[in-house]
Design an enzyme around this catalytic site. Structure first.
Site, PDB file in Angstrom:
ATOM      1  N   ASP A 359       0.848  -1.201   0.000  1.00  0.00           N
ATOM      2  CA  ASP A 359       0.000   0.000   0.000  1.00  0.00           C
ATOM      3  C   ASP A 359       0.880   1.246   0.000  1.00  0.00           C
ATOM      4  O   ASP A 359       2.055   1.218  -0.395  1.00  0.00           O
ATOM      5  CB  ASP A 359      -0.966  -0.070   1.201  1.00  0.00           C
ATOM      6  N   ASP A 360       0.353   2.321   0.483  1.00  0.00           N
ATOM      7  CA  ASP A 360       0.998   3.639   0.486  1.00  0.00           C
ATOM      8  C   ASP A 360       2.406   3.591   1.108  1.00  0.00           C
ATOM      9  O   ASP A 360       2.634   2.832   2.055  1.00  0.00           O
ATOM     10  CB  ASP A 360       0.094   4.557   1.335  1.00  0.00           C
ATOM     11  N   ARG A 436      -5.577  16.218   4.206  1.00  0.00           N
ATOM     12  CA  ARG A 436      -4.596  15.148   4.412  1.00  0.00           C
ATOM     13  C   ARG A 436      -3.223  15.576   3.862  1.00  0.00           C
ATOM     14  O   ARG A 436      -2.533  14.821   3.212  1.00  0.00           O
ATOM     15  CB  ARG A 436      -5.036  13.854   3.742  1.00  0.00           C
ATOM     16  N   LYS A 469      -4.119  -0.983  -6.665  1.00  0.00           N
ATOM     17  CA  LYS A 469      -5.160  -0.323  -5.857  1.00  0.00           C
ATOM     18  C   LYS A 469      -5.037   1.178  -6.118  1.00  0.00           C
ATOM     19  O   LYS A 469      -4.017   1.781  -5.813  1.00  0.00           O
ATOM     20  CB  LYS A 469      -4.937  -0.627  -4.378  1.00  0.00           C
ATOM     21  N   TRP A 470      -6.081   1.755  -6.690  1.00  0.00           N
ATOM     22  CA  TRP A 470      -6.090   3.183  -7.081  1.00  0.00           C
ATOM     23  C   TRP A 470      -6.877   3.957  -6.027  1.00  0.00           C
ATOM     24  O   TRP A 470      -8.082   3.804  -5.924  1.00  0.00           O
ATOM     25  CB  TRP A 470      -6.735   3.290  -8.449  1.00  0.00           C
ATOM     26  N   ASP A 471      -6.176   4.784  -5.293  1.00  0.00           N
ATOM     27  CA  ASP A 471      -6.781   5.498  -4.167  1.00  0.00           C
ATOM     28  C   ASP A 471      -7.039   6.967  -4.539  1.00  0.00           C
ATOM     29  O   ASP A 471      -6.481   7.491  -5.515  1.00  0.00           O
ATOM     30  CB  ASP A 471      -5.797   5.410  -2.983  1.00  0.00           C
ATOM     31  N   MET A 472      -7.834   7.666  -3.750  1.00  0.00           N
ATOM     32  CA  MET A 472      -8.127   9.094  -3.970  1.00  0.00           C
ATOM     33  C   MET A 472      -8.591   9.655  -2.636  1.00  0.00           C
ATOM     34  O   MET A 472      -9.678   9.332  -2.176  1.00  0.00           O
ATOM     35  CB  MET A 472      -9.245   9.188  -5.013  1.00  0.00           C
ATOM     36  N   ASN A 473      -7.735  10.454  -1.999  1.00  0.00           N
ATOM     37  CA  ASN A 473      -7.962  10.729  -0.583  1.00  0.00           C
ATOM     38  C   ASN A 473      -8.306  12.151  -0.179  1.00  0.00           C
ATOM     39  O   ASN A 473      -8.038  12.540   0.957  1.00  0.00           O
ATOM     40  CB  ASN A 473      -6.720  10.289   0.204  1.00  0.00           C
ATOM     41  N   CYS A 519     -10.551   2.821  -4.813  1.00  0.00           N
ATOM     42  CA  CYS A 519     -10.543   3.163  -3.388  1.00  0.00           C
ATOM     43  C   CYS A 519     -10.593   4.681  -3.299  1.00  0.00           C
ATOM     44  O   CYS A 519     -10.080   5.377  -4.178  1.00  0.00           O
ATOM     45  CB  CYS A 519      -9.253   2.633  -2.762  1.00  0.00           C
ATOM     46  N   ASP A 541     -12.674   2.117   5.073  1.00  0.00           N
ATOM     47  CA  ASP A 541     -11.480   2.012   5.916  1.00  0.00           C
ATOM     48  C   ASP A 541     -11.827   1.431   7.279  1.00  0.00           C
ATOM     49  O   ASP A 541     -10.946   1.208   8.105  1.00  0.00           O
ATOM     50  CB  ASP A 541     -10.837   3.394   6.108  1.00  0.00           C
TER      51      ASP A 541
HETATM   52  C1  DGJ Z   1      -6.945   5.362   2.275  1.00  0.00           C
HETATM   53  C2  DGJ Z   1      -7.329   3.959   1.936  1.00  0.00           C
HETATM   54  O1  DGJ Z   1      -8.683   3.761   2.113  1.00  0.00           O
HETATM   55  C3  DGJ Z   1      -6.500   2.995   2.784  1.00  0.00           C
HETATM   56  O2  DGJ Z   1      -6.894   1.679   2.530  1.00  0.00           O
HETATM   57  C4  DGJ Z   1      -5.046   3.200   2.470  1.00  0.00           C
HETATM   58  O3  DGJ Z   1      -4.778   2.821   1.151  1.00  0.00           O
HETATM   59  C5  DGJ Z   1      -4.656   4.643   2.713  1.00  0.00           C
HETATM   60  N1  DGJ Z   1      -5.542   5.551   2.032  1.00  0.00           N
HETATM   61  C6  DGJ Z   1      -3.241   4.904   2.281  1.00  0.00           C
HETATM   62  O4  DGJ Z   1      -2.893   6.214   2.367  1.00  0.00           O
END
Ligand code: DGJ
Length: 720
Positions: A359-360, A436, A469-473, A519, A541
């Site tokens: 992951d990250d 974040r 796994k493509w995330d967007m936070n 994600c 999460d």
């Molecule tokens: C948010 C995701 O939902 C988590 O599973 C993880 O990948 C973190 N970001 C990593 O920064």
């Protein structure tokens, strides 16, 4: 099936259980006639609802008033004072449009959308052209019926033929009118780590609206509505639902007018949208999937599931067995180096786990969430030998490798931001708003998307990964782009979403055999459009099994189990400290795409040792998860327990899970198993007994008495 009666000028769109009808009225307007249980073709002209004429604006040169007509695609400021679908503004600032029927055609195959918004795949499609004879503005309405699924998709294209510029202040995907408002509104509400909790609202005069202006789907309000007739439950009652196939700011509203009619409106949120159309240009709205169920919420869910599986999710992946992963996030966060990863991967040999996801934290100066996003280069200090060394270690241990990315983002503390500060969305002269510790890259700009495309292509092709796994936070804020003129800043959010689709299309097509998981800080971008690229999406999460019963069941109200990614994690849960036994954590995670998320060094030995058997059990039922029908028993949002049963289409196999949150300390729990064939005899493997389906559905089964909270029980059923 789509039909048109020339004499009555009526369109009939028939699914297996529903009819949707509209007709061109004597004034030339396309008016809504009927949506509900399937009815025979008829002449709807006998049905003449007329509202009080006094003080209601009249249609010029007609004896009718605007309030009388239920326009298929409504406009504003002429006399229909309800929520409009379309508000175009001409160069003088006038915001009226008067749309009447011009022509129609029935195409054998659903045409693709040009701007890149994903839509469902489909066959026969009705295209109706409406036009404003005063200006030359026209609208094309697209309708496709999914017969078996009782789904009707709708979208619109607005074409500027006015000879001058038009700014769209609002261009929704659809408005749908109902003659009454005897409904309860169901929406899916939530926040980070508490996505998609059903909420029920009594309709009232005026508007009830949800939606958001965050630039993405969000965990806060899903882009879904359902109107429920009184008394509707899992098995009975009429449901009229909408699911918008879109990943940006969305808007849903239900308006009850003074006469008791109601109108459902949905599409891109007009509050964060304006789109300038030059003469000859067109704008395409996202697609809306309307679902009609005459057998409650259960049937609605199953219909949506079949629709998304068969017409939206990539056929390459939809029914493909997915690997059981161990994801590094909850176990390690940012604190890993190569040796820690190697130790973890070595421990996975013969464990049953099939893929390790890094992951990250593997790139740039990403040792915490304050730096590195945008610098998609392996951190060789942490990971000498690069990602391929990790992938090789996985291979040596007989498992596959997966990698996390967050391509839409940049940290201010990154080389990318230092080189291109204008690539982040912000307003010059104001401090950029962090979330974040990161900013959003301006994906409305082609050069930004192109840069990320090249970088991501390189990263992925050199990584040895078979899963991404493509995330967007974070949400979008400020909504201003260096690249857009002042009168086009309202386009930023939608252009951003189109940029995301362009990258997703490029990467998923470049790597067709890589499994992509979506994600967004959990399930904040779990929508139908993302499913077109990502066959599975990280649901939340929050990995606590008790909370997950609500979150997963809420998600699976609309989206198939095969798209909901669920992991077993350490107990006590890192988010809420809840202690739940391994049986229940496993059983609840079985309700979708199954995986794990823990620190191998801290995971209890006896729990680690059972993984192999648990994965084997999952693979015995995963074809049901991919292809089966979901039936929900008692509902977790309303009570202490729930039943989830997934049944094969031929009703020969089923897997049922019973869950009880608190132990009421009374008689051992009894639960009924929904969805079975009444006339089949099912052998229950766990009990070695055979019982008729009708008995299991009506009398049910008693779970052995347990002395604990958060208990669960699974049953594997096979028809004899
Ligand atoms: C948010 C995701 O939902 C988590 O599973 C993880 O990948 C973190 N970001 C990593 O920064």
């Amino acid at each position: 099936m789509i039909g048109f009666n020339e004499e009555t000028k009526t369109f009939f769109l028939n699914g297996k259980n529903f009819t949707y009808a509209m007709r061109v009225n004597s004034d030339g307007y396309l008016t809504h006639c009927y949506y509900g249980a399937r009815v025979p073709e008829c002449d709807f002209r006998y049905f003449k609802p007329e509202w009080v004429k006094s003080f209601n604006p009249g249609i010029p040169d007609s004896k009718h008033i605007y309030a009388d007509i239920m326009q298929e695609y409504s406009t504003a400021y002429l006399g229909d004072f309800r929520e409009p679908a379309l508000v175009p503004e001409d160069e003088r600032g006038a915001r009226v449009a008067d749309l009447s029927y011009l022509s129609h055609e029935i195409l054998p195959v659903k045409p693709a959308i040009g701007s890149g918004i994903p839509t469902s795949r489909g066959g026969e499609t009705l295209v109706i052209v409406l036009s404003d004879k005063n200006t030359g503005l026209s609208v094309k309405l697209f309708y496709t019926v999914y017969d078996e699924e009782n789904i009707l998709t709708r979208r619109a294209e607005i074409i500027n033929g006015t000879g001058s510029t038009v700014t769209l202040r609002r261009a929704l995907s659809a408005t749908v009118d109902y003659y009454d408002s005897d409904f309860e509104l169901m929406t899916l509400e939530g926040h980070h780590a508490r996505e998609k909790t059903p909420e029920f609202t009594k309709l009232h005069h005026g508007r009830t609206s949800i939606g958001n202006i965050r630039g993405t789907t969000t965990a806060n309000h899903a882009n879904f509505t359902a109107l429920l007739r009184p008394g509707t439950d899992e098995e009975k009652g009429e449901v009229f639902a909408t699911s918008l196939i879109y990943s940006g700011s969305h808007y849903e509203s239900v308006e009850v007018d003074e006469s008791g009619r109601c109108r459902v409106s949905t599409g891109i949120n007009p509050e964060s949208f304006a789109w300038k159309l030059e003469n000859g240009e067109k704008f395409e709205t996202p697609e809306l999937a309307l679902c009609y169920s005459n057998r409650g919420l259960g049937q609605m869910s199953r219909q949506y599931h079949d629709f998304f599986r068969n017409y939206v999710i990539n056929p390459r992946w939809v029914y493909t067995r997915r690997p059981v992963v161990l994801n590094s996030w909850e176990g390690m966060h940012f604190s890993f180096d190569r040796q820690r990863l190697f130790d973890t991967i070595d421990a996975l040999k013969d464990s049953g786990i099939e893929l390790f996801v890094l992951d990250d934290g593997w790139f740039g100066a990403r040792n915490n969430d304050k730096a590195g996003l945008g610098d998609w280069f392996v951190n060789e200090e942490k990971l000498p030998g690069g990602l391929i060394a990790i992938a090789d270690r996985c291979k040596q241990n007989g498992i596959k490798f997966g990698l996390w990315i967050e391509p839409e983002m940049v940290n201010p503390d990154s080389d990318l931001y230092r080189a291109h500060p204008d690539w982040a969305i912000a307003v010059p002269g104001r401090p950029a708003v962090p979330s974040r510790n990161q900013y959003v890259l301006d994906f409305s700009r082609e050069e930004v998307v192109d840069y990320i495309k090249k970088l991501m292509y390189k990263v992925i092709s050199e990584s040895g990964a078979s899963y991404i796994k493509w995330d967007m936070n974070r949400p979008l804020t400020e909504n201003w782009s260096y690249a857009l003129p002042a009168d086009r800043q309202g386009e930023l959010q939608h252009r951003f979403v189109l940029g995301v689709y362009s990258l997703a299309k490029y990467l998923t097509e470049s790597f067709p055999d890589i499994l992509f998981e979506g994600c967004s800080g959990g399930g904040a971008r779990f929508d139908g459009a993302m499913l077109a690229y990502f066959p599975q999406i990280w649901t939340s999460d929050n990995t606590d099994a008790d909370d997950r019963t609500v979150i997963q069941l809420g998600t699976e109200l609309v989206f198939p189990m095969s798209s909901s990614s669920n992991h077993v994690s350490l107990s006590p849960n890192i988010r809420n400290g809840r202690i739940i036994c391994a049986d229940t954590r496993t059983n609840i995670a079985y309700g979708g795409i199954f995986g794990y998320e823990f620190d191998v060094a801290k995971y209890p030995k006896e729990e680690f040792e059972r993984i192999k058997a648990d994965v084997e059990k999952y693979h015995e039922i995963d074809d049901l998860i991919l292809r089966g029908d979901l039936y929900r028993g008692c509902n977790r949002t309303e009570g202490n327990e729930c039943v989830i049963c997934v049944v094969s289409k031929d009703k020969k196999r089923a897997f049922a899970t019973y869950y009880q949150a608190l132990n009421p300390h009374k008689q051992n729990p009894r639960f009924k198993i929904p969805g079975l064939a009444g006339d089949k005899i099912y052998h229950i493997a766990e009990l070695d007994v055979s019982v008729p389906g009708a008995v299991l559905s009506n009398l049910g089964i008693c779970m052995p008495r347990v002395k604990k909270d958060f208990a669960s029980y699974t049953l594997t059923l096979e028809a004899e």
